[in-house]
Design a protein around this motif. Structure first.
Motif, PDB file in Angstrom:
ATOM      1  N   PHE A 111       0.876  -1.030   0.133  1.00 49.27           N
ATOM      2  CA  PHE A 111      -0.009   0.038  -0.127  1.00 49.27           C
ATOM      3  C   PHE A 111       0.993   1.292   0.230  1.00 49.27           C
ATOM      4  O   PHE A 111       1.731   1.357   0.926  1.00 49.27           O
ATOM      5  CB  PHE A 111      -1.073   0.129   1.247  1.00 49.27           C
ATOM      6  N   SER A 112       0.776   2.071  -0.911  1.00 48.38           N
ATOM      7  CA  SER A 112       1.231   3.489  -0.988  1.00 48.38           C
ATOM      8  C   SER A 112       0.469   4.520  -0.635  1.00 48.38           C
ATOM      9  O   SER A 112      -0.325   5.216  -1.133  1.00 48.38           O
ATOM     10  CB  SER A 112       1.790   3.529  -2.739  1.00 48.38           C
ATOM     11  N   PHE A 113       0.691   4.710   0.746  1.00 50.84           N
ATOM     12  CA  PHE A 113       0.239   6.093   1.354  1.00 50.84           C
ATOM     13  C   PHE A 113       0.692   7.282   0.662  1.00 50.84           C
ATOM     14  O   PHE A 113       1.676   7.475   0.641  1.00 50.84           O
ATOM     15  CB  PHE A 113       0.485   6.112   2.895  1.00 50.84           C
ATOM     16  N   GLY A 114      -0.367   7.898   0.336  1.00 51.86           N
ATOM     17  CA  GLY A 114       0.102   9.239  -0.404  1.00 51.86           C
ATOM     18  C   GLY A 114      -0.230   9.303  -1.960  1.00 51.86           C
ATOM     19  O   GLY A 114      -0.068  10.295  -2.494  1.00 51.86           O
ATOM     20  N   GLU A 115      -0.252   8.224  -2.429  1.00 49.20           N
ATOM     21  CA  GLU A 115      -0.362   7.894  -4.010  1.00 49.20           C
ATOM     22  C   GLU A 115      -1.591   8.831  -4.654  1.00 49.20           C
ATOM     23  O   GLU A 115      -1.314   9.308  -5.631  1.00 49.20           O
ATOM     24  CB  GLU A 115      -0.542   6.717  -4.226  1.00 49.20           C
ATOM     25  N   ASN A 116      -2.513   9.020  -3.945  1.00 46.74           N
ATOM     26  CA  ASN A 116      -3.742   9.606  -4.346  1.00 46.74           C
ATOM     27  C   ASN A 116      -3.768  10.971  -4.305  1.00 46.74           C
ATOM     28  O   ASN A 116      -4.826  11.933  -4.439  1.00 46.74           O
ATOM     29  CB  ASN A 116      -5.225   8.711  -3.945  1.00 46.74           C
ATOM     30  N   GLU A 117      -2.948  11.578  -3.378  1.00 50.65           N
ATOM     31  CA  GLU A 117      -2.910  13.006  -2.964  1.00 50.65           C
ATOM     32  C   GLU A 117      -2.091  14.045  -4.013  1.00 50.65           C
ATOM     33  O   GLU A 117      -1.838  15.021  -3.837  1.00 50.65           O
ATOM     34  CB  GLU A 117      -2.169  12.899  -1.642  1.00 50.65           C
ATOM     35  N   LEU A 118      -1.428  13.220  -4.990  1.00 52.79           N
ATOM     36  CA  LEU A 118      -0.620  13.883  -6.070  1.00 52.79           C
ATOM     37  C   LEU A 118      -1.212  14.896  -6.976  1.00 52.79           C
ATOM     38  O   LEU A 118      -0.759  15.889  -7.274  1.00 52.79           O
ATOM     39  CB  LEU A 118       0.263  12.912  -6.535  1.00 52.79           C
ATOM     40  N   PHE A 119      -2.414  14.691  -7.218  1.00 52.30           N
ATOM     41  CA  PHE A 119      -3.144  15.145  -8.393  1.00 52.30           C
ATOM     42  C   PHE A 119      -4.794  15.446  -7.870  1.00 52.30           C
ATOM     43  O   PHE A 119      -4.965  14.673  -7.139  1.00 52.30           O
ATOM     44  CB  PHE A 119      -3.129  14.648  -9.748  1.00 52.30           C
ATOM     45  N   ASP A 120      -5.198  16.315  -8.666  1.00 45.38           N
ATOM     46  CA  ASP A 120      -6.741  16.630  -8.362  1.00 45.38           C
ATOM     47  C   ASP A 120      -7.246  16.303  -9.843  1.00 45.38           C
ATOM     48  O   ASP A 120      -6.504  16.311 -10.767  1.00 45.38           O
ATOM     49  CB  ASP A 120      -7.212  18.217  -8.060  1.00 45.38           C
ATOM     50  N   GLN A 121      -8.511  15.879 -10.107  1.00 44.38           N
ATOM     51  CA  GLN A 121      -9.041  15.322 -11.332  1.00 44.38           C
ATOM     52  C   GLN A 121     -10.345  16.163 -11.470  1.00 44.38           C
ATOM     53  O   GLN A 121     -11.196  16.587 -10.369  1.00 44.38           O
ATOM     54  CB  GLN A 121      -9.518  13.978 -11.133  1.00 44.38           C
ATOM     55  N   MET A 122     -10.807  16.509 -12.903  1.00 37.89           N
ATOM     56  CA  MET A 122     -12.227  17.104 -12.925  1.00 37.89           C
ATOM     57  C   MET A 122     -13.390  15.946 -12.649  1.00 37.89           C
ATOM     58  O   MET A 122     -12.929  14.726 -12.417  1.00 37.89           O
ATOM     59  CB  MET A 122     -12.331  17.316 -14.523  1.00 37.89           C
ATOM     60  N   GLU A 123     -14.121  16.522 -11.794  1.00 36.90           N
ATOM     61  CA  GLU A 123     -15.292  15.828 -11.503  1.00 36.90           C
ATOM     62  C   GLU A 123     -15.881  14.655 -12.588  1.00 36.90           C
ATOM     63  O   GLU A 123     -16.307  15.349 -13.615  1.00 36.90           O
ATOM     64  CB  GLU A 123     -16.470  16.795 -10.965  1.00 36.90           C
ATOM     65  N   ASN A 124     -15.899  13.399 -12.407  1.00 38.82           N
ATOM     66  CA  ASN A 124     -16.371  12.661 -13.095  1.00 38.82           C
ATOM     67  C   ASN A 124     -16.911  11.586 -12.680  1.00 38.82           C
ATOM     68  O   ASN A 124     -16.643  10.239 -12.575  1.00 38.82           O
ATOM     69  CB  ASN A 124     -14.981  11.874 -14.101  1.00 38.82           C
ATOM     70  N   PRO A 125     -18.128  11.749 -11.885  1.00 33.77           N
ATOM     71  CA  PRO A 125     -18.964  10.910 -11.105  1.00 33.77           C
ATOM     72  C   PRO A 125     -19.444   9.666 -12.233  1.00 33.77           C
ATOM     73  O   PRO A 125     -19.637   9.969 -13.461  1.00 33.77           O
ATOM     74  CB  PRO A 125     -19.747  11.411 -10.395  1.00 33.77           C
ATOM     75  N   ALA A 126     -19.708   8.443 -11.813  1.00 28.75           N
ATOM     76  CA  ALA A 126     -20.440   7.387 -12.582  1.00 28.75           C
ATOM     77  C   ALA A 126     -21.465   7.850 -12.940  1.00 28.75           C
ATOM     78  O   ALA A 126     -22.488   8.404 -12.506  1.00 28.75           O
ATOM     79  CB  ALA A 126     -20.456   6.131 -11.717  1.00 28.75           C
ATOM     80  N   GLY A 127     -21.798   7.612 -14.604  1.00 31.79           N
ATOM     81  CA  GLY A 127     -23.105   8.012 -14.927  1.00 31.79           C
ATOM     82  C   GLY A 127     -22.501   9.277 -15.705  1.00 31.79           C
ATOM     83  O   GLY A 127     -23.470   9.688 -16.725  1.00 31.79           O
ATOM     84  N   SER A 128     -21.708  10.032 -15.353  1.00 31.52           N
ATOM     85  CA  SER A 128     -21.500  11.636 -16.132  1.00 31.52           C
ATOM     86  C   SER A 128     -21.051  11.301 -17.590  1.00 31.52           C
ATOM     87  O   SER A 128     -20.578  10.341 -17.997  1.00 31.52           O
ATOM     88  CB  SER A 128     -20.654  12.209 -15.366  1.00 31.52           C
TER      89      SER A 128
END
Length: 335
Positions: free
Chosen positions: A225-242
């Motif tokens: 498990f790589s703690f911090g891996e998801n903290e590096l970038f933001d993403q445009m909102e793309n919820p399921a179904g959009s």
């Protein structure tokens, strides 16, 4: 939007760190296209014989990415990767001894946007993989698509990247004398589309191919498990179904690669750009799960080992989450 510029008196060390990560981002996003364009231009120029000779070499070398690749300790030890490590910074944590006479499959979580922790820890020596795990050779699996690009394929193989196809993984973990580590970003491209700060949802419930191969070849499973891996970038909102998510899913089904619309900071300012945030990444390698070789594993065998793997992954996360900045009430979700 107010732009926050970087100060002019930034130390040279930090500028070199930024340059190291900039070339890495460029390599992920544009180097393959540049290599392909260079090959085409070479073929159309007076130097076409060089392109022809390389094409011959490519034909002879076509299967190398599925047969262990072609690692270069020199490339893996470049000083640029030390600056890359210090940018975040990036740390590799060992929690158990791994016998170099065995083969291993590391399940890497989460995928993140660009798998920074996976690359830095297992495709370079900047965090000391060979020192922490003597006798083991790490290989990060990457989509087969990228190994069809002239020149680019040769460069990425130097770091230990290999094709993620089934035959490639089988080749690594069937080495009779052991010593191979195949690093699999289990969530794959779909998980990259949900990689944003705070995300703790892993796409693992339906990912059982690596479990089957571990059983077939008797390779030991190791959750990472790589703690911090998801903290590096933001993403445009793309919820399921959009609309955006449907388009991304369609592109992924056609091209086989994810197209996350990510953003973070820039090179000379901190407000927008494609450079990752300076957030620490702590990649924790868990304890190996013993696997008995089963040449023809049944569905029950696969389900049983998959359950054990998920339990080990959950325990690894729970054991270390508060050490690396998460709250006690934050938990993983498996989908």
């Amino acid at each position: 939007m107010r732009v926050e510029f970087a100060p002019l008196n930034v130390p040279l060390r930090r500028r070199l760190q930024t340059a190291a990560v900039l070339q890495w981002v460029f390599s992920f996003l544009a180097l393959a296209q540049c290599c392909l364009a260079a090959f085409v231009l070479l073929a159309l120029s007076d130097w076409w014989i060089v392109a022809l000779l390389y094409a011959g070499w490519l034909w002879l070398d076509w299967d190398t990415p599925t047969h262990g690749g072609r690692r270069s300790h020199w490339v893996r030890s470049w000083t640029v990767w030390e600056y890359f490590r210090d940018y975040f910074p990036l740390t590799l944590i060992k929690t158990a001894h791994l016998d170099p006479k065995k083969n291993y499959i590391f399940g890497f979580h989460p995928h993140g946007v660009l798998v920074a922790g996976g690359f830095g820890n297992f495709c370079t020596e900047s965090t000391g993989f060979s020192r922490l795990f003597p006798g083991l050779r790490s290989h990060l699996l990457m989509l087969p698509f990228w190994f069809r690009v002239p020149f680019f394929r040769d460069y990425i193989m130097c770091g230990g990247l290999v094709s993620s196809c089934k035959s490639s993984l089988s080749h690594l973990v069937s080495r009779p004398e052991g010593g191979n580590v195949a690093v699999v970003a289990v969530g794959g491209a779909p998980e990259a589309l949900d990689a944003r700060p705070g995300a703790l949802t892993l796409q693992v419930q339906g990912r059982k191919g690596f479990i089957k191969l571990a059983l077939k070849h008797g390779a030991q499973l190791v959750p990472v498990f790589s703690f911090g891996e998801n903290e590096l970038f933001d993403q445009m909102e793309n919820p399921a179904g959009s609309l955006l998510r449907r388009l991304q899913n369609r592109l992924q089904s056609v091209m086989g690669i994810a197209m996350p619309l990510f953003h973070a900071r820039g090179v000379f300012q901190y407000s927008f750009g494609l450079m990752p945030y300076r957030k620490p990444i702590h990649t924790v390698v868990g304890k190996p799960i013993p696997v008995s070789q089963t040449p023809s594993p049944s569905s029950e065998d696969i389900e049983a080992l998959h359950s054990v793997y998920l339990q080990s992954l959950m325990e690894l996360f729970e054991q270390h989450k508060q050490t690396y900045g998460l709250d006690e009430n934050q938990h993983l979700t498996f989908i």
